[in-house]
Motif scaffolding. Structure first.
Motif, PDB file in Angstrom:
ATOM      1  N   SER B 116     141.048  12.906 -51.210  1.00 47.70           N
ATOM      2  CA  SER B 116     142.161  12.118 -50.477  1.00 47.70           C
ATOM      3  C   SER B 116     142.862  12.500 -49.599  1.00 47.70           C
ATOM      4  O   SER B 116     144.082  12.579 -48.940  1.00 47.70           O
ATOM      5  N   GLU B 117     143.426  13.739 -50.300  1.00 50.08           N
ATOM      6  CA  GLU B 117     144.229  14.921 -49.053  1.00 50.08           C
ATOM      7  C   GLU B 117     143.741  15.104 -48.138  1.00 50.08           C
ATOM      8  O   GLU B 117     144.436  15.476 -47.498  1.00 50.08           O
ATOM      9  N   SER B 118     142.295  15.460 -48.104  1.00 52.76           N
ATOM     10  CA  SER B 118     141.838  16.756 -46.566  1.00 52.76           C
ATOM     11  C   SER B 118     140.486  16.269 -46.642  1.00 52.76           C
ATOM     12  O   SER B 118     139.869  16.713 -45.545  1.00 52.76           O
ATOM     13  N   ILE B 121     138.601  19.073 -45.784  1.00 52.62           N
ATOM     14  CA  ILE B 121     138.773  19.400 -44.508  1.00 52.62           C
ATOM     15  C   ILE B 121     139.318  21.196 -44.720  1.00 52.62           C
ATOM     16  O   ILE B 121     140.135  20.256 -45.453  1.00 52.62           O
ATOM     17  N   GLU B 126     146.140  18.450 -38.753  1.00 53.71           N
ATOM     18  CA  GLU B 126     146.939  17.259 -38.949  1.00 53.71           C
ATOM     19  C   GLU B 126     147.642  17.224 -40.236  1.00 53.71           C
ATOM     20  O   GLU B 126     148.258  16.431 -39.942  1.00 53.71           O
ATOM     21  N   ASN B 127     148.815  18.452 -39.669  1.00 56.90           N
ATOM     22  CA  ASN B 127     150.037  18.759 -40.876  1.00 56.90           C
ATOM     23  C   ASN B 127     151.087  19.864 -40.538  1.00 56.90           C
ATOM     24  O   ASN B 127     149.655  21.062 -40.172  1.00 56.90           O
ATOM     25  N   LYS B 128     151.537  19.354 -40.097  1.00 58.60           N
ATOM     26  CA  LYS B 128     152.745  21.396 -40.284  1.00 58.60           C
ATOM     27  C   LYS B 128     152.978  21.147 -41.527  1.00 58.60           C
ATOM     28  O   LYS B 128     154.329  22.178 -41.308  1.00 58.60           O
ATOM     29  N   ILE B 129     153.190  20.737 -42.548  1.00 49.81           N
ATOM     30  CA  ILE B 129     154.420  20.837 -43.245  1.00 49.81           C
ATOM     31  C   ILE B 129     153.153  21.707 -45.000  1.00 49.81           C
ATOM     32  O   ILE B 129     153.604  22.332 -45.565  1.00 49.81           O
ATOM     33  N   ALA B 130     152.022  20.763 -44.893  1.00 49.35           N
ATOM     34  CA  ALA B 130     150.703  20.629 -45.792  1.00 49.35           C
ATOM     35  C   ALA B 130     149.627  22.028 -45.419  1.00 49.35           C
ATOM     36  O   ALA B 130     149.204  21.637 -44.183  1.00 49.35           O
ATOM     37  N   GLN B 135     146.366  20.537 -50.090  1.00 52.90           N
ATOM     38  CA  GLN B 135     147.350  19.994 -49.043  1.00 52.90           C
ATOM     39  C   GLN B 135     148.498  20.913 -49.789  1.00 52.90           C
ATOM     40  O   GLN B 135     149.819  20.242 -50.029  1.00 52.90           O
ATOM     41  N   THR B 137     152.395  22.199 -50.046  1.00 49.23           N
ATOM     42  CA  THR B 137     153.656  22.711 -49.053  1.00 49.23           C
ATOM     43  C   THR B 137     154.082  24.234 -48.907  1.00 49.23           C
ATOM     44  O   THR B 137     153.735  24.914 -50.780  1.00 49.23           O
ATOM     45  N   GLN B 139     157.044  24.397 -50.164  1.00 49.08           N
ATOM     46  CA  GLN B 139     157.759  24.419 -51.210  1.00 49.08           C
ATOM     47  C   GLN B 139     157.307  25.043 -52.764  1.00 49.08           C
ATOM     48  O   GLN B 139     157.723  25.583 -53.582  1.00 49.08           O
ATOM     49  N   TYR B 202     150.990  14.191 -58.696  1.00 45.64           N
ATOM     50  CA  TYR B 202     151.168  16.105 -57.715  1.00 45.64           C
ATOM     51  C   TYR B 202     151.583  14.734 -56.409  1.00 45.64           C
ATOM     52  O   TYR B 202     151.886  15.336 -55.657  1.00 45.64           O
ATOM     53  N   LYS B 203     150.976  13.800 -56.359  1.00 41.98           N
ATOM     54  CA  LYS B 203     151.461  13.403 -54.394  1.00 41.98           C
ATOM     55  C   LYS B 203     152.713  12.930 -54.856  1.00 41.98           C
ATOM     56  O   LYS B 203     153.276  12.218 -53.474  1.00 41.98           O
ATOM     57  N   GLY B 204     153.402  12.298 -55.350  1.00 41.96           N
ATOM     58  CA  GLY B 204     154.787  12.374 -55.494  1.00 41.96           C
ATOM     59  C   GLY B 204     155.782  11.051 -55.375  1.00 41.96           C
ATOM     60  O   GLY B 204     156.365  10.806 -55.341  1.00 41.96           O
TER      61      GLY B 204
END
Lengths: 173, 228
Positions: B116-118, B121, B126-130, B135, B137, B139, B202-204
């Motif tokens: 579900s996260e990637s 891959i 397609e992600n500049k934060i995670a 995935q 981050t 942080q 985990y996904k917030g």
């Protein structure tokens, strides 16, 4: 301009507008192994895009969901969601890239993954309603499909490299 | 007579207080003798942290007996690489469940989370934060390496953002983070969380509205059910 010419121009304009508002919509379902795929041919005015901010907490404030809405010829809305969440900038870049393709050609073909299932109550889609401007606002009728790729006559957009199969007639990266 | 502690140095169950001691260093203008004095400091006890090389080494040498693997072949029709990470998942779930003396996470839950996260891959563009297959981050990476932070009981060290492109590094970090998320979910719910609630944390989205939770879990649930 002569009156007859004005009438002809007016008629042609009306005819053009009529064609634009009706637009094209064709959907074909394919099954490969146990997986369902939808090939959708649709005119640009029947497509809307959105980045939905998912108001998550504790370091997950980056999560945005890319969504595409397609209006069928029965005024039913299909929702197609990107498989992963991305940051806002990447999501907006996706919208811009697809918008460019839609502006270049008035009709596109796209590949969406999963079967068409009518959604029950509130579950199964990210959004309830999508607004298509002059074509009106309509309810999302089906559970979200998964975005694979979109093509106009010149090029395709979408990363389907992770998948084993894609729609017939589409290129697997 | 009780030992006197310096003002700023505190030893805990995971660290030890090292007294001032001589230290051999490379000969330089500053240290022409090659000797210096290392100030009193805190050192982590063995087994409470791992760097990148130790992660790779530990995985290679780990005793595979009795490991619980995720279900194989069920996602292969959809994702060509979906079974490639099963061994990494199995080893690190076992390692951390023994380390924290906790009930092991469900390996299928971790596999469905990765789907579900990637979509498996290793370095999603397609992600500049995670970053990476799980995935994570910047942080979260910082928290996972903070000796005074919320996961100080067991931390990672010297892991850079670019290391997250390697699933052999990204997956153990995510599993350690999932064990932490299990704890925070338990604290929020005041009961033991199920696998979906741990993933939501985990996904917030654990405290998000019900529509967000239902839509957000759809992708995870689809893959988890396929693995059953």
């Amino acid at each position: 301009m002569h009156l007859n010419n004005k009438v002809i121009v007016a008629l042609l304009y009306t005819f053009k507008l009529g064609c634009q508002s009706a637009g094209v919509y064709k959907i074909q379902t394919y099954r490969i192994k146990d997986l369902d795929f939808q090939v959708i041919q649709v005119s640009s005015n029947r497509i809307q895009q959105k980045c939905l901010f998912l108001n998550a907490e504790e370091g997950n404030e980056w999560r945005h969901q890319y969504l595409m809405f397609i209006l069928s010829n029965k005024n039913e809305v299909l929702e197609i969601a990107a498989p992963h969440n991305t940051d806002e900038e990447s999501c907006r870049e996706k919208i811009a890239a697809i918008e460019k393709m839609l502006q270049f050609k008035s009709e596109i073909r796209m590949c969406a993954r999963d079967g068409l299932k009518q959604k029950n109550a509130r579950e199964g889609s990210w959004e309830e309603v999508a607004d298509f401007g002059s074509l009106g606002a309509h309810k999302v009728k089906y559970e979200s499909l998964t975005f694979d790729s979109i093509c106009n006559s010149r090029k395709c957009y979408g990363d389907n490299s992770a998948y084993t199969y894609t729609c017939p007639g589409f290129v697997k990266q | 007579m009780p030992r006197k502690k310096s003002n700023n140095i505190k030893a805990s169950g995971k660290t030890t207080d090292v007294r001032e001691h001589p230290l051999t260093v490379p000969v330089s203008k500053k240290n022409p003798t090659g000797k210096t004095i290392r100030d009193r400091h805190v050192r982590r006890l063995p087994g409470t942290d791992l760097d990148g090389d130790q992660i790779i080494d530990l995985f290679k040498k780990y005793n595979r007996k009795g490991l619980k693997y995720p279900t194989t072949k069920k996602l292969l029709e959809e994702y060509k690489n979906s079974d490639d990470y099963d061994e990494i998942i199995a080893v690190w779930i076992d390692y951390f469940s023994k380390k924290f003396i906790k009930l092991a996470l469900d390996p299928n839950s971790v596999k469905a989370l990765i789907a579900s996260e990637s979509s498996f891959i290793e370095d999603p563009k397609e992600n500049k934060i995670a970053f990476g297959i799980t995935q994570i981050t910047k942080q979260t990476l910082k928290i996972l390496q903070d000796p005074k932070g919320e996961v100080k009981d067991f931390i990672f060290k010297d892991i850079r953002q670019k290391d997250l492109k390697n699933p052999a590094i990204a997956i153990p970090l995510a599993i350690r983070w999932l064990y932490r998320k299990q704890e925070t979910a338990r604290s929020k719910l005041k009961r033991e969380p199920n696998h979906e609630e741990t993933i939501l944390e985990y996904k917030g989205w654990l405290k998000g509205n019900s529509a967000l939770r239902a839509s957000g879990l759809k992708n995870y649930r689809k893959h988890y059910n396929a693995l059953k």
